[in-house]
Structures are given as structure tokens and as C-alpha cells.
Design a protein around this motif. Structure first.
Motif, PDB file in Angstrom:
ATOM      1  N   ALA A 265       0.823  -1.017  -0.024  1.00  0.00           N
ATOM      2  CA  ALA A 265       0.105   0.029   0.087  1.00  0.00           C
ATOM      3  C   ALA A 265       0.934   1.045  -0.196  1.00  0.00           C
ATOM      4  O   ALA A 265       0.532   2.297  -0.658  1.00  0.00           O
ATOM      5  N   ASN A 266       2.019   1.187   0.695  1.00  0.00           N
ATOM      6  CA  ASN A 266       2.742   2.434   0.856  1.00  0.00           C
ATOM      7  C   ASN A 266       3.546   2.589  -0.610  1.00  0.00           C
ATOM      8  O   ASN A 266       3.658   3.641  -0.980  1.00  0.00           O
ATOM      9  N   ARG A 267       3.887   1.524  -1.141  1.00  0.00           N
ATOM     10  CA  ARG A 267       4.756   1.522  -2.407  1.00  0.00           C
ATOM     11  C   ARG A 267       4.112   2.322  -3.630  1.00  0.00           C
ATOM     12  O   ARG A 267       4.392   3.279  -4.207  1.00  0.00           O
ATOM     13  N   PHE A 268       2.469   2.009  -3.600  1.00  0.00           N
ATOM     14  CA  PHE A 268       1.866   2.530  -4.508  1.00  0.00           C
ATOM     15  C   PHE A 268       0.834   3.642  -4.203  1.00  0.00           C
ATOM     16  O   PHE A 268       0.029   4.123  -4.722  1.00  0.00           O
ATOM     17  N   ASP A 269       0.899   4.049  -2.769  1.00  0.00           N
ATOM     18  CA  ASP A 269       0.128   5.041  -2.244  1.00  0.00           C
ATOM     19  C   ASP A 269      -1.294   4.588  -2.248  1.00  0.00           C
ATOM     20  O   ASP A 269      -2.331   5.468  -2.598  1.00  0.00           O
ATOM     21  N   TRP A 270      -1.735   3.194  -1.970  1.00  0.00           N
ATOM     22  CA  TRP A 270      -2.932   3.053  -2.017  1.00  0.00           C
ATOM     23  C   TRP A 270      -3.709   3.141  -0.472  1.00  0.00           C
ATOM     24  O   TRP A 270      -3.182   3.293   0.470  1.00  0.00           O
ATOM     25  N   LYS A 271      -5.006   3.627  -0.513  1.00  0.00           N
ATOM     26  CA  LYS A 271      -5.755   3.707   0.608  1.00  0.00           C
ATOM     27  C   LYS A 271      -7.129   2.866   0.606  1.00  0.00           C
ATOM     28  O   LYS A 271      -7.712   2.366  -0.648  1.00  0.00           O
ATOM     29  N   VAL A 272      -7.657   2.683   1.824  1.00  0.00           N
ATOM     30  CA  VAL A 272      -8.783   1.693   1.819  1.00  0.00           C
ATOM     31  C   VAL A 272     -10.006   2.728   1.140  1.00  0.00           C
ATOM     32  O   VAL A 272     -10.037   3.813   1.103  1.00  0.00           O
ATOM     33  N   GLY A 273     -10.728   1.906   0.116  1.00  0.00           N
ATOM     34  CA  GLY A 273     -11.572   2.714  -0.506  1.00  0.00           C
ATOM     35  C   GLY A 273     -10.955   2.888  -2.024  1.00  0.00           C
ATOM     36  O   GLY A 273     -12.133   3.039  -2.996  1.00  0.00           O
ATOM     37  N   ASP A 274      -9.835   2.983  -2.342  1.00  0.00           N
ATOM     38  CA  ASP A 274      -9.307   3.157  -3.962  1.00  0.00           C
ATOM     39  C   ASP A 274      -9.737   1.936  -4.663  1.00  0.00           C
ATOM     40  O   ASP A 274      -9.855   0.695  -4.122  1.00  0.00           O
ATOM     41  N   ARG A 275     -10.073   2.274  -5.809  1.00  0.00           N
ATOM     42  CA  ARG A 275     -10.402   1.256  -6.830  1.00  0.00           C
ATOM     43  C   ARG A 275      -9.109   1.295  -7.618  1.00  0.00           C
ATOM     44  O   ARG A 275      -8.725   2.303  -8.309  1.00  0.00           O
ATOM     45  N   VAL A 276      -8.600   0.093  -7.720  1.00  0.00           N
ATOM     46  CA  VAL A 276      -7.266  -0.190  -8.239  1.00  0.00           C
ATOM     47  C   VAL A 276      -7.459  -1.209  -9.608  1.00  0.00           C
ATOM     48  O   VAL A 276      -8.004  -2.014  -9.429  1.00  0.00           O
ATOM     49  N   PRO A 277      -6.876  -0.615 -10.723  1.00  0.00           N
ATOM     50  CA  PRO A 277      -7.049  -1.684 -11.701  1.00  0.00           C
ATOM     51  C   PRO A 277      -5.695  -2.211 -11.743  1.00  0.00           C
ATOM     52  O   PRO A 277      -4.783  -2.108 -11.471  1.00  0.00           O
ATOM     53  N   LEU A 278      -6.073  -3.445 -11.862  1.00  0.00           N
ATOM     54  CA  LEU A 278      -4.663  -4.459 -11.987  1.00  0.00           C
ATOM     55  C   LEU A 278      -4.838  -5.667 -13.459  1.00  0.00           C
ATOM     56  O   LEU A 278      -5.879  -5.421 -13.919  1.00  0.00           O
ATOM     57  N   GLN A 279      -3.597  -5.484 -13.913  1.00  0.00           N
ATOM     58  CA  GLN A 279      -3.577  -6.534 -15.086  1.00  0.00           C
ATOM     59  C   GLN A 279      -3.256  -7.921 -14.552  1.00  0.00           C
ATOM     60  O   GLN A 279      -2.044  -7.807 -13.994  1.00  0.00           O
ATOM     61  N   SER A 280      -3.701  -8.792 -15.009  1.00  0.00           N
ATOM     62  CA  SER A 280      -3.441 -10.208 -14.702  1.00  0.00           C
ATOM     63  C   SER A 280      -2.562 -10.630 -15.941  1.00  0.00           C
ATOM     64  O   SER A 280      -2.857 -10.416 -17.005  1.00  0.00           O
ATOM     65  N   THR A 281      -1.318 -11.138 -15.559  1.00  0.00           N
ATOM     66  CA  THR A 281      -0.219 -11.670 -16.647  1.00  0.00           C
ATOM     67  C   THR A 281      -0.662 -13.063 -17.198  1.00  0.00           C
ATOM     68  O   THR A 281      -0.377 -13.366 -18.200  1.00  0.00           O
ATOM     69  N   ILE A 282      -1.599 -13.501 -16.264  1.00  0.00           N
ATOM     70  CA  ILE A 282      -2.216 -14.794 -16.728  1.00  0.00           C
ATOM     71  C   ILE A 282      -3.588 -14.977 -17.174  1.00  0.00           C
ATOM     72  O   ILE A 282      -4.084 -15.626 -18.281  1.00  0.00           O
ATOM     73  N   PHE A 283      -4.356 -14.330 -16.350  1.00  0.00           N
ATOM     74  CA  PHE A 283      -5.803 -14.833 -16.400  1.00  0.00           C
ATOM     75  C   PHE A 283      -6.613 -13.879 -17.071  1.00  0.00           C
ATOM     76  O   PHE A 283      -6.918 -12.896 -16.472  1.00  0.00           O
ATOM     77  N   PRO A 284      -7.339 -13.898 -18.168  1.00  0.00           N
ATOM     78  CA  PRO A 284      -8.368 -13.026 -18.629  1.00  0.00           C
ATOM     79  C   PRO A 284      -9.529 -12.905 -17.875  1.00  0.00           C
ATOM     80  O   PRO A 284     -10.062 -13.715 -16.981  1.00  0.00           O
ATOM     81  N   ASN A 285     -10.375 -11.740 -17.836  1.00  0.00           N
ATOM     82  CA  ASN A 285     -11.486 -11.463 -17.002  1.00  0.00           C
ATOM     83  C   ASN A 285     -12.585 -11.935 -17.755  1.00  0.00           C
ATOM     84  O   ASN A 285     -12.376 -12.408 -18.780  1.00  0.00           O
ATOM     85  N   ALA A 286     -13.921 -11.846 -17.268  1.00  0.00           N
ATOM     86  CA  ALA A 286     -14.861 -12.273 -18.227  1.00  0.00           C
ATOM     87  C   ALA A 286     -15.136 -11.887 -19.453  1.00  0.00           C
ATOM     88  O   ALA A 286     -15.746 -12.487 -20.373  1.00  0.00           O
ATOM     89  N   ASP A 287     -14.787 -10.534 -19.540  1.00  0.00           N
ATOM     90  CA  ASP A 287     -14.913 -10.053 -20.613  1.00  0.00           C
ATOM     91  C   ASP A 287     -13.821 -10.238 -21.914  1.00  0.00           C
ATOM     92  O   ASP A 287     -13.591  -9.555 -23.077  1.00  0.00           O
ATOM     93  N   GLY A 288     -12.898 -11.217 -21.491  1.00  0.00           N
ATOM     94  CA  GLY A 288     -11.864 -11.622 -22.264  1.00  0.00           C
ATOM     95  C   GLY A 288     -10.538 -10.806 -22.245  1.00  0.00           C
ATOM     96  O   GLY A 288      -9.521 -11.043 -22.880  1.00  0.00           O
ATOM     97  N   THR A 289     -10.636  -9.596 -21.706  1.00  0.00           N
ATOM     98  CA  THR A 289      -9.333  -8.792 -21.633  1.00  0.00           C
ATOM     99  C   THR A 289      -8.624  -9.443 -20.258  1.00  0.00           C
ATOM    100  O   THR A 289      -9.178  -9.772 -19.174  1.00  0.00           O
ATOM    101  N   LEU A 290      -7.508  -8.679 -20.094  1.00  0.00           N
ATOM    102  CA  LEU A 290      -6.521  -8.944 -18.912  1.00  0.00           C
ATOM    103  C   LEU A 290      -6.798  -8.165 -17.809  1.00  0.00           C
ATOM    104  O   LEU A 290      -6.007  -8.275 -16.948  1.00  0.00           O
ATOM    105  N   ASN A 291      -7.565  -7.132 -18.037  1.00  0.00           N
ATOM    106  CA  ASN A 291      -7.967  -6.100 -17.113  1.00  0.00           C
ATOM    107  C   ASN A 291      -8.968  -6.333 -15.978  1.00  0.00           C
ATOM    108  O   ASN A 291      -9.915  -6.873 -16.334  1.00  0.00           O
ATOM    109  N   TRP A 292      -8.578  -6.142 -14.660  1.00  0.00           N
ATOM    110  CA  TRP A 292      -9.444  -6.286 -13.660  1.00  0.00           C
ATOM    111  C   TRP A 292      -9.452  -5.163 -12.748  1.00  0.00           C
ATOM    112  O   TRP A 292      -8.479  -4.289 -12.753  1.00  0.00           O
TER     113      TRP A 292
END
Lengths: 388, 440
Positions: free
Chosen positions: A141-168
Motif C-alpha cells: 500500500a505504501n509503495r503505490f500510495d493506496w488507501k482503503v476505498g481506492d479502486r485499483v486496476p490490475l492487469q493479470s499476466t495470466i488470467f483474462p477477465n469475463a470480458d476476455g481482456t486481462l484487465n481487472w
């Protein structure tokens, strides 16, 4: 002890030389502190009491293979197994696919088996309520300055999401820290998301899990339990390999690099060099003081006390420099970690390192003082006073 | 007044030290050679230069009498340089091994957004579409030289450690793979036959894992495989085990999907056209890289970490050695105080004395640096190490002590000698003659 002031005065007879020697010793022990910190962190990973209680079951074929979820109900029935949870790699990366973070999709009871992850009750509730929720370690959390309540986009390098992209996208519902700073480097960098959400969203997992973690009731019977778990799927397409978490960590680290060997050989070179430099300084100091030592002997100091005084002087010198160096390492290690933004995780110098360090200081002090001290002891008063 | 003077001169000295070390690091060797040539010219041509020469001569010829103290400087600096060179040789060996794996005229295609081969998944349609790209070279039978490959991690027992498993990168390849990578050659046994459970192992993998000798049988999962050959390639692929892609796909339940395609291009220049072709195809969501680019990116992070560790450790040790050198040189100067004072009393100026002491220290440092480099070379050049790489398998590599690294080590040694000699030298030149003559 009553000659302490004499030893002290002798030590600072030549201030420049003493300070230069102290600086050399400091440099050596600064290095020792930093390297030993790394070594102990690695050797302690998974070594705590909680780690010994946990068994890790993964695919025997390779660690990237998955296991069927149905195995869970069968593992619970194995003797001596108290609780079972499971997890899967998520392979998340933030902002850039090369910026990977340790992210696992975990079952709802995962935290029950990891009491060393300290997380507030509210955060746990929020995690159970929020499908896209995520719990993150303090350091991450410190490294990326994340706080509770933040919405963070992550990219999975392995698994696609329901929509077929790697973005979560995940909502951070809580920040946890490792209890007592144990294994803080690893635990505090974790990113945990919900397995049910993950498994339903990605088409690849098919309800499989990456690995199971089970807690044994009786640690002494852990091996038998591990064998019993592996027997469940023997000769099936999903053979498993079960180890205590400790053993699993150890074998993985061994593959990363032989940390012990590298640290050991650097330390060897450092201390050899140090021994030489300090030994030379002590020899000079005693040579210069030949006549003084002779005077001491003349006024009644025994040879043994001259020996002890010279030894005390060299031990004092090394201990002074060493404590300063280790102290510096204790400050510099975490500071370096902060400065690198959590990329480099140098632990503070632990008790074990201090004890080992102090032992080394005394040993080195005695070793480098030995020759000059013997010389002082054997000094012939008449020759020494005559300057021969 | 004298306090201000000494403060000012201390400041000046520090500036000289910083400037000297900075110049030493920044200047190319040609410029340094020019500086050295100027120094030699000065020593030969001018009066004070010749004086410096003769004082240096005296200092160096009396070195054997101060063997103990001088060897402290030499060995101290040798220690620093040895550790530094060894650590950097590890980084260098790793980088060279990984970087040598790729070249400019083969390309690797992965699913978009995949950082490494093992994370990529490509379906059959995509594989076919990619291998039909016109920029891919073709063999005599007009088949494209493109190999669709599967990369998985397989657990195998480690050599020399009872009951301990390591992870090896198991690659399933198309038969054409050998033509795609002409650097690979079978050094023992033969290659696997398509459709059979046969393995060929890299030399590095054979060293690392137990039971990878030709003729041996081993179990991967519930199947028994036979090792039929050993290959050498001189790069990271040597740490892998190869088998037929179809059989691996069955064992690891991959169906018709593969991880990546490695293709030989018609020429190195064809890469941008190849990339454009793939981008223009609406069926494909892939990323292409030359293998040179791909593998150098894979090694980037690790090489950086290893280099940083080497330089941090080296710097801290160097600081320690500088103090050690200072100590020794101060003592040397003190021991020769009377001699130096005599020289000054009979008309030698300060500068020749400074130059002489500096040259002496630099000589000791150079010997130390050469010694350290030599030890690192003797002990570590070719030393085999391994690490987990690419997320799946162990990569074996050798430490490489290159001439560049030896030169870097020598530079460090001379920098330490410069700092360690300057202060004692200035002190020698400054000591009031009368005091020094009276000194014991």
C-alpha cells in the motif's frame, strides 16, 4: 576492570589512527549487518510456529498446474487435519505488465489459517461483503500510495477477465500488516483477492485451485498427514506433493540463489581484509609503546596483566567500531528500503544478528590482539627500556 | 590565522579528492593516458619533476623493508577488488547467458500483455495465422520455419540433494524447432522422435538435475519418459529439457493451445514488416519481439539487482579499505618523517614529496587491484551458479570475469589508492622540517 582508564587512554593515544581503524571496522560491520539481515530474513521465511503447523499441497507435476476443488472435502477427512483453505496465483501487475506484485486469489477462510496476518475485523467483514474487494499488505500500500476505498486496476499476466481482456479492477477494503514484523518483507507485500469472484470471472480456472493449505492438529504427525494427503490422489491425473510450508519455502529459496554461499563468501573476504587492517594497527600501537609497557612492568604490573590490557584494548577497539557499524546498518537498512520505494526490502538488524555480530567482534578483537599482546607479555624490561 | 589556513587547505584537499575520483570515473582511458603522459613528461623535463622521480625511487626501493605494512594496503585493496569483480562477474555471466539466447533474425510471438512465455496462451487459430506470415523464412519443402511451443515447469529431483525437487523448464517444440535455432546441436545421443515420450536435455539441466543421462527413464506426472539425447547451445536454452509439443500438451492437458511461437525471419530487416503484418490481422491479439530483445528484457531486472548489490557491497568495502590505506600510509610517512625532512632540508620542495608518496600508494593499489582481479578470475571465472528465471525453471549460468570487469576493478583500486595516499602525502610535505628532524 580497574585498569579501564589505562586501556582507554592507550586506545586514544593516536587519535587519527584509532579513528581510521574504527572507520574500517565500522564499514565491515555495516556490511555484516546488511548482509546478515538478508540471510536471516531468508532463513526465517516460513520458519515460525504457524508455518510448521501448515501443510502446502500442490501439483506434483509442476507448480503451475492446478488441482481440482473437489479434493478439499477429501483432505478435511484426513486424520490430524484441522482446517483446509486454498488459493490460486493471480499474477497481477500494476500499471505495467513488468511491475508484478504477489497477488493470490484466496478462499474465504484463508485468513483463519494465517494468524500472522493482522487485519481488523471491519476489514475482514468488508472483504467478505465485497465481491471485488482486496486486502493489501502495508508495504505494498505504501509503495503505490493506496488507501482503503481506492479502486485499483490490475492487469493479470495470466488470467483474462469475463470480458476476455486481462484487465481487472479491485476495491481495496483493508490493509494488513504482518504480526510482530515477522517475514514482513513477504507478507506485507501481498495482495489478496477473493477466490470465488476470480473463479467465476475467468474462463481458464474451471473451479481448479493452485494449492491447498491445511493446518495439522499435531505438528509431530505432520509428515504422516502429508503422506496421507498425497495418497488421496496417487495414480490420478492430479497427483499432489505435500510439504510443510517451511520445507516448501526452503526449497523454493534454494532455487532462487544460494544466498548462504554468496553472503558467506562476501563476509569471508570482508573479515579477512578487516582482520589484516586491524591487526596491523594493533601491532603498530604496541610497537610504538614498547617503552611504556616496559615502564608499566618496571613499576610492578605483571606480564599477564600487560597481556590482558593489550587484549582488552584490541577487543574494545573492535567492539566500539562494530557496534557503531551495526547500529548504522540498523538505521541504514530500513532507510534504504524506504528510499527504494519498497523494491528493496532490507530488514532491521535483528537480535540474532546482534548476538552473532558481538560474538564476531570479541573473537576478531582477541585474534588481532593476540600477537601484539604476546609480544607485550614477553617484553624484556631491560632491552625495552634501552630501546633495543 | 593558521586555523583558517588549515581549514581552507582541508577544503581544497577534499575538492581535489572529489574532482580526482570523479574524473577517474568519468574520463575515458584515452584522456587518462594523456594525463599520465603529461605526468611522465613533467617528471622527466622539469627540475621538481626529476626530484619527484628520485624521491619515488627511494621510496619504492625501500618498500621491501616495510613489507608488512605495505602488504596490508595491497591485500586490503585486493580483497575489495576481488569481491567486487566476483559479484559483477556473476551479473555479467547471467546477462551474457540470457542475452546470447536471442538474435535479431528470429522473432518470438506471445499473447498481448504477457511478460513471459509461461504466462502466454495462444489458441490454434492464432498459431496458424501467425505461422502463415510472409516474413517467416521457409525450408526446402516450403514449410514455414515457425515452431509453436509449450513451456511448462516440471519438478525433477536435484542432483546431489537427496529427496529435493527443483523446477526445470520443459519445452515442447515442433520438429522444425532445430532449424529455427541453428545454434542448437546434439552432443550426445539423438533427438526425440515425434509422438514418443522422449526427452532431450540441455547440458546445464543435466548438471543441475539427477537422472538426466541418455538412456535413463524418468517419471513426469503419471507417465514414464526416456532421455534420448543431450544438446548444447551455449545459452539459456541449455537449462531446458525438450520434448515433442504434442506429447507435452497431452501430458499437461493443454489441448491445441501453445504458449508461444518462435519463428525464423527471412532477414533481420523483416522484423518490422512481420510485426506490422501481425498487427494488421484482426484475428490476432499478440505481441512480437525479436528474440534478442525478448531475452535481454528478461535478464534486465535480475542483472540490475546483481549489479547494484555488487556496487553497494564494493563501495562499503572500498570505504573500509580507504581508511585502512590511509592508516598504513600515515604510518609509513611517520616512519619516514626524518628521511623526508632531511630531503626537504637539503632543498627538495613539497610537491615532489607529495607526488612521490602518491605514486608509491598508487603502485601498491595497482598491485592490490591486479591481485584481486587475478584471484577473482582464477576462482570464479567459469564458476557455475543457477537461479530461478523466467518464472518457471532454473537457469544455470557461469560467472564471467571479462577484461572490462578487470579494468573496472583496477580503476577502483587506483581510486582507493588515490584517496588513501593524498592526505598522508600532503601531511608529509607540510610537516615542519625542524619538528620532523627532532622526531624519533
Amino acid at each position: 576492570m580497574k585498569y579501564m582508564h589505562l586501556v582507554w587512554a592507550a586506545l586514544f593515544r593516536r587519535k587519527t589512527r584509532t579513528f581510521l581503524t574504527l572507520a574500517s571496522i565500522m564499514a565491515a560491520f555495516l556490511l555484516f549487518g546488511l548482509l546478515d539481515g538478508i540471510r536471516t530474513t531468508f532463513s526465517q521465511l516460513g520458519q515460525n510456529a504457524d508455518g510448521a503447523q501448515r501443510l502446502q499441497t500442490g501439483s506434483k507435476l509442476s507448480f503451475i498446474e492446478t488441482l481440482p476443488l473437489s479434493l478439499r472435502t477429501r483432505i478435511v477427512q484426513v486424520d490430524n487435519i484441522e482446517a483446509v483453505t486454498w488459493a490460486n496465483w493471480f499474477g497481477g501487475a500494476y500499471q505495467n505488465p513488468r511491475n508484478q506484485i504477489f497477488s493470490f486469489a484466496v478462499a474465504d477462510n484463508y485468513l483463519d489459517l494465517y494468524p500472522e496476518i493482522e487485519v481488523s475485523a471491519e476489514a475482514r467483514d468488508a472483504f467478505a461483503r465485497t465481491r471485488t474487494g482486496a486486502l493489501v499488505g502495508q508495504a505494498l500500500a505504501n509503495r503505490f500510495d493506496w488507501k482503503v476505498g481506492d479502486r485499483v486496476p490490475l492487469q493479470s499476466t495470466i488470467f483474462p477477465n469475463a470480458d476476455g481482456t486481462l484487465n481487472w479492477e479491485f476495491e481495496i477494503v483493508g490493509i494488513f500488516r504482518a504480526r510482530d514484523g515477522e517475514e514482513s518483507g513477504f507478507t506485507d507485500g501481498l495482495f489478496l483477492l477473493r477466490y470465488d469472484y476470480f473463479a467465476e470471472s475467468t474462463p481458464y480456472v474451471d473451479g481448479d485451485v493452485g494449492w491447498y493449505v491445511s493446518r495439522v492438529r499435531d505438528v509431530r504427525q505432520a509428515d504422516a498427514a502429508a503422506k496421507a494427503i498425497d495418497a488421496l490422489s496417487a495414480n490420478s491425473p492430479n497427483e499432489t506433493k505435500t510439504m510443510t510450508e517451511q520445507a516448501a519455502f526452503a526449497s523454493q529459496l534454494k532455487q532462487m540463489a544460494d544466498i548462504g554461499l554468496i553472503v558467506g563468501s562476501i563476509m569471508g573476504a570482508v573479515f579477512f581484509t578487516l582482520l589484516l587492517l586491524t591487526g596491523n594497527t594493533m601491532a603498530q600501537a604496541v610497537r610504538e609503546r614498547t617503552s611504556e609497557l616496559a615502564v608499566l612492568k618496571t613499576i610492578g604490573f605483571s606480564s599477564t596483566s600487560v597481556l590482558l590490557m593489550v587484549l582488552a584494548e584490541s577487543v574494545l577497539l573492535v567492539v566500539l567500531g562494530g557496534v557503531l557499524g551495526l547500529g548504522l546498518a540498523a538505521i541504514a537498512g530500513p532507510a534504504l528500503g524506504q528510499g527504494s520505494g519498497g523494491v528493496l526490502n532490507l530488514p532491521p538488524v535483528g537480535l540474532e544478528s546482534w548476538l552473532l555480530g558481538l560474538g564476531l567482534m570479541v573473537a576478531i578483537g582477541l585474534l588481532v590482539g593476540a600477537l601484539p599482546a604476546l609480544r607485550g607479555m614477553r617484553l624484556n624490561i631491560v632491552d625495552a627500556l634501552a630501546g633495543r | 590565522m593558521s586555523k583558517i589556513k588549515s581549514l581552507l587547505s582541508g577544503l581544497l584537499l577534499s575538492i581535489v579528492v572529489v574532482a580526482g575520483v570523479a574524473a577517474w570515473i568519468l574520463l575515458p582511458w584515452q584522456a587518462l593516458l594523456a594525463v599520465a603522459a603529461l605526468l611522465v613528461a613533467w617528471m622527466l623535463a622539469t627540475r621538481s619533476g626529476r626530484q619527484a622521480g628520485s624521491v619515488t625511487h627511494v621510496g619504492i626501493s625501500t618498500l621491501p623493508q616495510r613489507l608488512g605494512a605495505s602488504s596490508v594496503v595491497v591485500i586490503g585493496i585486493a580483497g575489495v577488488v576481488g569481491v567486487l569483480v566476483a559479484l559483477l562477474a556473476m551479473a555479467e555471466g547471467y546477462r551474457q547467458t540470457v542475452a546470447a539466447t536471442g538474435n535479431e533474425d528470429t522473432a518470438i510471438v506471445l499473447r498481448g500483455g504477457s511478460a513471459a512465455e509461461v504466462m502466454s496462451v495462444m489458441e490454434r487459430e492464432a498459431l496458424l495465422a501467425v505461422s502463415q506470415a510472409p516474413e517467416i523464412a521457409r525450408d526446402a519443402d516450403n514449410r514455414p520455419l515457425a515452431s509453436s511451443e509449450i513451456v511448462v515447469a516440471a519438478n525433477l529431483p536435484l542432483r546431489g540433494a537427496a529427496d529435493e525437487d527443483g523446477s526445470v523448464q520443459l519445452r515442447g517444440v515442433d520438429p522444425v524447432a532445430w532449424e529455427v535455432r541453428p545454434g542448437m546441436r546434439i552432443v550426445e545421443g539423438r533427438t526425440f522422435e515425434s509422438g514418443r515420450r522422449e526427452l532431450v536435455v540441455g547440458q546445464g539441466a543435466r548438471r543441475q538435475f539427477a537422472g538426466l543421462d541418455p538412456g535413463n527413464e524418468l517419471r513426469l506426472g503419471s507417465d514414464v519418459w526416456t532421455v534420448v539425447g543431450v544438446f548444447a547451445s551455449g545459452d539459456a536454452l541449455e537449462s531446458e529439457v525438450w520434448a515433442d509439443a504434442g506429447i507435452i500438451a497431452t501430458t499437461y492437458r493443454r489441448g491445441s493451445s501453445r504458449n508461444s511461437i518462435t519463428a525464423r525471419l527471412t532477414s533481420p530487416d523483416a522484423f518490422s514488416a512481420f510485426k506490422a503484418t501481425l498487427q494488421a490481422d484482426p484475428r490476432l491479439k499478440v505481441e512480437a519481439d525479436t528474440t534478442a530483445e525478448y531475452f535481454s528484457r528478461q535478464s534486465e531486472g535480475m542483472t540490475k539487482v546483481l549489479r547494484i548489490i555488487g556496487i553497494v557491497v564494493g563501495s562499503i568495502m572500498a570505504v573500509g579499505a580507504v581508511f585502512g590505506a590511509l592508516n598504513t600510509m600515515f604510518a609509513t610517512v611517520a616512519a619516514r618523517a626524518r628521511e623526508i625532512a632531511t630531503l626537504r632540508a637539503i632543498g627538495f620542495r613539497g610537491l615532489p614529496v607529495v607526488v612521490a608518496v602518491m605514486l608509491e600508494t598508487m603502485l601498491l593499489a595497482a598491485i592490490g587491484g591486479a591481485l584481486g582481479g587475478l584471484i577473482a578470475w582464477l576462482v570464479f571465472n567459469g564458476y557455475t551458479a543457477s537461479t530461478l528465471a523466467g518464472g518457471v525453471g532454473q537457469l544455470t549460468f557461469e560467472f564471467r570475469v571479462t577484461p572490462q570487469l578487470l579494468w573496472d576493478g583496477l580503476k577502483w583500486a587506483l581510486a582507493i589508492g588515490f584517496v588513501g595516499g593524498l592526505f598522508p602525502a600532503v601531511r608529509a610535505a607540510r610537516l615542519p622540517v625542524t619538528d620532523a628532524l627532532r622526531a624519533a
